[in-house]
Structures are given as structure tokens and as C-alpha cells.
Scaffold this motif. Structure first.
Motif, PDB file in Angstrom:
ATOM      1  N   PRO A   1       0.835  -1.212   0.000  1.00 27.60           N
ATOM      2  CA  PRO A   1       0.000   0.000   0.000  1.00 27.60           C
ATOM      3  C   PRO A   1       0.860   1.249   0.000  1.00 27.60           C
ATOM      4  O   PRO A   1       2.002   1.253   0.454  1.00 27.60           O
ATOM      5  N   GLU A   2       0.297   2.335  -0.537  1.00 25.87           N
ATOM      6  CA  GLU A   2       1.037   3.584  -0.628  1.00 25.87           C
ATOM      7  C   GLU A   2       1.353   4.157   0.754  1.00 25.87           C
ATOM      8  O   GLU A   2       2.401   4.758   0.964  1.00 25.87           O
ATOM      9  N   THR A   3       0.439   4.001   1.700  1.00 26.73           N
ATOM     10  CA  THR A   3       0.648   4.495   3.071  1.00 26.73           C
ATOM     11  C   THR A   3       0.440   3.354   4.046  1.00 26.73           C
ATOM     12  O   THR A   3      -0.274   2.388   3.748  1.00 26.73           O
ATOM     13  N   LEU A   4       1.037   3.450   5.210  1.00 27.87           N
ATOM     14  CA  LEU A   4       0.917   2.396   6.217  1.00 27.87           C
ATOM     15  C   LEU A   4      -0.478   2.379   6.824  1.00 27.87           C
ATOM     16  O   LEU A   4      -1.011   1.323   7.145  1.00 27.87           O
ATOM     17  N   THR A   5      -1.080   3.549   6.985  1.00 27.04           N
ATOM     18  CA  THR A   5      -2.419   3.648   7.560  1.00 27.04           C
ATOM     19  C   THR A   5      -3.363   4.279   6.549  1.00 27.04           C
ATOM     20  O   THR A   5      -2.935   4.884   5.559  1.00 27.04           O
TER      21      THR A   5
ATOM     22  N   LYS B   1      -9.829  -4.178   1.293  1.00 30.99           N
ATOM     23  CA  LYS B   1      -9.632  -5.465   0.624  1.00 30.99           C
ATOM     24  C   LYS B   1      -8.362  -5.448  -0.229  1.00 30.99           C
ATOM     25  O   LYS B   1      -8.295  -6.104  -1.278  1.00 30.99           O
ATOM     26  N   CYS B   2      -7.363  -4.731   0.240  1.00 34.06           N
ATOM     27  CA  CYS B   2      -6.094  -4.733  -0.475  1.00 34.06           C
ATOM     28  C   CYS B   2      -5.397  -6.081  -0.268  1.00 34.06           C
ATOM     29  O   CYS B   2      -5.782  -6.880   0.584  1.00 34.06           O
ATOM     30  N   ASP B   3      -4.354  -6.349  -1.055  1.00 33.04           N
ATOM     31  CA  ASP B   3      -3.670  -7.636  -0.965  1.00 33.04           C
ATOM     32  C   ASP B   3      -3.104  -7.876   0.433  1.00 33.04           C
ATOM     33  O   ASP B   3      -3.134  -9.005   0.944  1.00 33.04           O
TER      34      ASP B   3
ATOM     35  N   ASN C   1     -11.879  -6.294   8.545  1.00 32.12           N
ATOM     36  CA  ASN C   1     -13.264  -6.447   9.008  1.00 32.12           C
ATOM     37  C   ASN C   1     -13.972  -5.108   9.198  1.00 32.12           C
ATOM     38  O   ASN C   1     -15.073  -4.906   8.672  1.00 32.12           O
ATOM     39  N   LEU C   2     -13.364  -4.214   9.979  1.00 32.49           N
ATOM     40  CA  LEU C   2     -14.024  -2.955  10.315  1.00 32.49           C
ATOM     41  C   LEU C   2     -13.744  -1.859   9.299  1.00 32.49           C
ATOM     42  O   LEU C   2     -14.622  -1.064   8.967  1.00 32.49           O
ATOM     43  N   GLY C   3     -12.513  -1.820   8.805  1.00 38.44           N
ATOM     44  CA  GLY C   3     -12.166  -0.803   7.822  1.00 38.44           C
ATOM     45  C   GLY C   3     -12.595  -1.140   6.414  1.00 38.44           C
ATOM     46  O   GLY C   3     -12.506  -0.299   5.520  1.00 38.44           O
TER      47      GLY C   3
END
Length: 484
Positions: free
Chosen positions: A294-298, A321-323, A316-318
Motif C-alpha cells: 500500500p502507498e501508506t501504512l495507515t 480489501k487490499c492484498d 473487518n471494520l475498515g
């Protein structure tokens, strides 16, 4: 007639209910503690047998659901694919309305009310006609023939008309654009074979090497395959091969030399034997894609909270669905299964069926190619068969020859393709243009005015002649009425 037999044993006195079935074979309805219970048992058994005898009015007292599920549907002789379609239509449109009604209570008025009910629910005119004509009529026809009903409730009940829409045919230019957009050479060969032969999908995907004579180019169509839900397959599988095509008769016709050469090269390149399918499902699995960082950690989720990629809460909450989040969730579930804390579903059974699924080909080959071609309309795979017939007839092929190639039983079915291409009416337009561009010229020209004057003079001359004839006739009638 049934009766009760008294039996005495180590456990005391018992009463056995006996009766004769429809084949006059003695049967037992059970053993009971009292004679009264036994009498009721054999009487109920005899009543059930009476419901199955022709002419017994009690047969019409059974519910529609009981008759259809226990007697009509299991014994109705239809194709497996048709049985599957009937089952879905019965469950969706027929049973919810008629299921709890007794057969004797269903009238023509009830059927008309059912049609109105389906219209209010939004069912299409085609769907209503299919349910009424194909299914409901068949049920009541069988009930009348078997003596369950005295009259046919749905006979004569009309449905809304279903207009026959004109066919839109793929042109040669449109086909070339779709062909170029297909993903690979195998898909291109399959589509080209379809439009060169006019085969139905079930005939095309069951085509085997032995069916084509590479020397003469003669293709024999002797089988077809249908895709079913395993529930309706005799062996619980997906594909059912039938030893006959639609129409239940074999047919032979010749393919063009160029498509025969391509099919022969395809068979040799893939080491296909005589019994192998020309086009079969791929066995190679696509490689798993590498994890994309991902481009950013958060990230900030739609709920307003911030989550870290690669965690269960992010998945689950966020709703991420990234790899990275998918891999974290998969590892978490695998760990729980290893500890025996989850009850995973049964593993999928590996399907060894070689036939190509129509849904798979549409989703991954046909639809992407069709969208990329940007035709302005959405042709189906089956429209290649329509195009085959239209192209042949437009090119001057004999109507009877096209009928035999397509496997039509009636020549009127083939005649529908006579004027389907956009250029079909050009002859008529040329004839109209020829008449409109005669030497008289357009309206307002000298020649046109002269012809108009001549026509008016001719009309006046005819009117004068008719008037003279009427006067002469009237004079003659007056002379006949004058006394001598």
C-alpha cells in the motif's frame, strides 16, 4: 376391502390393519393397540388408493402442490434442461398462487386472476405466457387425460401478446471487430467455427475431432451438451451429454477449406485424439499475483476511523480489501482452523468435466471483446448462429440448404433470416428511386405539369361518359314504366 386381524403374542393382544393395494396385493397399514385405530388405518389406506383411480371424484380434492410434486412432475417426460427450467418457474410463479388450492377449486376465472397477479408483481408478458402455455396447460392437460379433472381450467385463457422483435444481425465488419478483441487464438477459433458452421453452443462445445472429416470437410453433428445444476443432473454432475442434437436427428454439412485447415492445425498442435473435444476447459491456473505494498501504512476508513494495513481490524471494520489485508485475514483463518476453533465449509470437489461453461466464456471472453468492439448494441453468442444463416441467404444460398445446415424442422423458421441484414431492403429502395426519377421529373417541372393536365382531361372525359350513360339508363327506365 380392508379388514383388521387380531393377533395375540407375548406382549398381549394387538390389531393389524390390512388392505389390498391397486395391484390387489395384500399390504399392512400397521399394528395398533386397539381395533378402532386399526380400522381407521386401513380405511385411510384405501382412501389414498381410491384417489389414484380414474374417474374417482375424490382425486380432484387433492391440492395442486400434491398433484404436481408427487404425480405430474416426477413422471412428465421432458429434457433435463427443460425440467430444470420448469422447476424454477413452478417455484417462482406457479406454486405460490396455486399450491394450496384443491384441483377441483381451480377454474378459468382463477387462472385469469393469477395472470393479473403476476402482472402486478412485474412479471414480463413472455414469462407469463411461458408459465401458462408451457407449464400450466401441460399440468391440466395431464390431469384431464388421467381423469383427475373433468374440464381444463386454463384452456382458452389468453395472455398478453408478446411482440416478435426484429432480429439485429452482426455484420461482417462488426464480427471482425469482436474477433480482433478476443483474448487468445483458441477463443478466436471457437467463435470463427461458430459463425462458419451455425452450430448451437451445446453442439459446438461437444464437437470432437472424430466429427470432422479433414479430407472432405464434412462435419457430422450427432451430439450436444447441456449445463445443469447438479440437483437436476441424473448423476449429480454439471454437464449432460445427449446422443442427439436439438431436433433429435443427426445432420451433415460441409465447412469451408480455411476453417477445416485451422481446426486440423489446432488438433495437431494440442495432440488431440479422435475422441477429444476441439474446445475444452483450460486446466492451467493463473499465477497468484504478488502482494502490492500500500502507498501508506495507515488509511482512513469510511466510518471515520484510522486503521493499519495488514491487520484483521482493517479487513473487518475498515472494509479494506487490499492484498496486504486479505493475506492477513487468510493467515488468521488458517491459524484458527489449525487449532480446531473454526468449522470451515467442506472443500470444493474438483470438477474434472472438460466442457466449457457458457457462463465462463461469456464473462471472460465474449463480453469483454464485445464491449471493446463498441458496436452500439449487445449481441449474444447465439447471434453468431443467426448471422451464419443471414449471411448465407444474403449471399444467394438455397433456402433448403440453409435449413438443413441449421437443423430446422420447418422451412418457415429459416425464412425469418431472409431480410435481416441492413442491406436487405436496398433492392426495394432502388425500385422506388427508379419510379420517382422518371422523365416526368420532380413536381413543378414542365413535364410534370403537362402529365397532370393530361390526367385531368382524361378524368373529365370519363366523368362525362359516365353521366351520359346514367341519363340514357334513366330515360330507358321511364319509357318502360309508361303505360301503353
Amino acid at each position: 376391502m380392508g379388514f383388521t386381524r387380531k393377533r395375540t403374542g407375548p406382549h398381549g393382544t394387538r390389531y393389524q390393519a390390512l388392505y389390498d393395494d391397486a395391484r390387489s396385493v395384500r399390504q399392512t397399514a400397521g399394528t395398533f393397540a386397539t381395533r378402532k385405530e386399526a380400522d381407521r388405518a386401513w380405511q385411510r389406506a384405501e382412501a389414498r388408493i381410491a384417489e389414484g383411480k380414474a374417474g374417482d371424484p375424490r382425486r380432484a380434492r387433492q391440492t395442486f402442490r400434491t398433484y404436481v410434486k408427487e404425480r405430474w412432475f416426477p413422471n412428465h417426460r421432458i429434457e433435463a434442461s427443460t425440467r430444470q427450467d420448469y422447476a424454477y418457474a413452478l417455484a417462482s410463479h406457479v406454486m405460490p398462487y396455486f399450491g394450496d388450492m384443491k384441483l377441483q377449486d381451480i377454474t378459468s376465472e382463477t387462472v385469469r386472476e393469477w395472470i393479473t397477479h403476476l402482472k402486478k408483481q412485474g412479471a414480463s408478458a413472455y414469462r407469463i405466457k411461458y408459465c401458462k402455455t408451457a407449464i400450466l396447460n401441460a399440468i391440466f392437460t395431464t390431469a384431464v387425460n388421467d381423469g383427475v379433472l373433468v374440464y381444463h381450467p386454463s384452456r382458452g385463457v389468453k395472455t398478453d401478446p408478446v411482440p416478435e422483435k426484429p432480429r439485429q444481425i452482426i455484420t461482417t465488419e462488426q464480427f471482425a471487430r469482436i474477433y480482433e478483441a478476443l483474448p487468445d487464438a483458441t477463443a478466436q477459433l471457437l467463435v470463427e467455427t461458430d459463425i462458419e458452421s451455425g452450430l448451437r453452443w451445446g453442439e459446438l462445445t461437444e464437437l470432437r475431432v472424430k466429427d470432422l472429416d479433414f479430407t472432405t470437410g464434412i462435419l457430422t453433428v450427432s451430439r450436444s451438451v447441456v449445463e445443469l445444476v447438479p440437483k437436476y443432473h441424473p448423476e449429480g454432475r454439471r454437464f449432460l451429454v445427449k446422443d442427439y442434437p436439438k431436433g433429435k436427428r443427426w445432420r451433415r454439412f460441409k465447412l469451408s477449406p480455411q476453417i477445416v485447415a485451422k481446426l486440423k492445425a489446432h488438433a495437431e498442435a494440442n495432440n488431440l485424439g479422435p475422441d477429444d473435444l476441439f474446445f475444452s476447459r483450460r486446466r492451467d491456473k493463473p499465477p497468484k499475483p504478488e502482494l502490492v505494498e500500500p502507498e501508506t501504512l495507515t488509511f482512513k476508513a469510511p466510518n471515520g476511523r484510522t486503521y493499519t494495513h495488514g491487520t484483521i481490524t482493517a479487513y473487518n471494520l475498515g472494509k479494506c480489501k487490499c492484498d496486504r489485508c486479505r493475506a492477513a485475514y487468510a493467515a488468521y483463518r488458517a491459524k484458527r482452523r489449525a487449532q480446531g476453533r473454526d468449522s470451515p465449509r467442506k472443500p470444493r470437489i474438483v470438477d474434472t468435466e472438460p466442457h466449457i461453461s457458457a457462463n465462463w466464456f461469456r464473462k471472460y471472453c465474449w463480453h469483454p471483446a464485445r464491449d471493446a468492439a463498441n458496436l452500439g448494441w449487445s449481441p449474444r453468442i447465439h447471434d453468431l448462429r443467426h448471422a451464419h444463416a443471414s449471411w448465407l441467404l444474403a449471399g444467394g444460398a438455397d433456402l433448403q440448404v440453409v435449413k438443413e445446415r441449421l437443423g430446422h424442422r420447418k422451412i418457415s423458421t429459416t425464412e425469418r433470416y431472409l431480410h435481416t441484414l441492413p442491406t436487405a431492403d436496398e433492392t426495394a429502395l432502388e425500385a422506388l428511386n427508379k419510379i420517382r426519377t422518371t422523365p416526368a421529373g420532380p413536381p413543378g417541372s414542365p413535364n410534370a405539369e403537362k402529365e397532370l393536365a393530361d390526367a385531368k382531361a382524361k378524368i373529365a372525359e370519363l366523368q362525362a361518359l359516365i353521366t351520359d350513360q346514367l341519363i340514357a339508363q334513366k330515360t330507358s327506365d321511364n319509357l318502360k314504366l309508361r303505360p301503353a
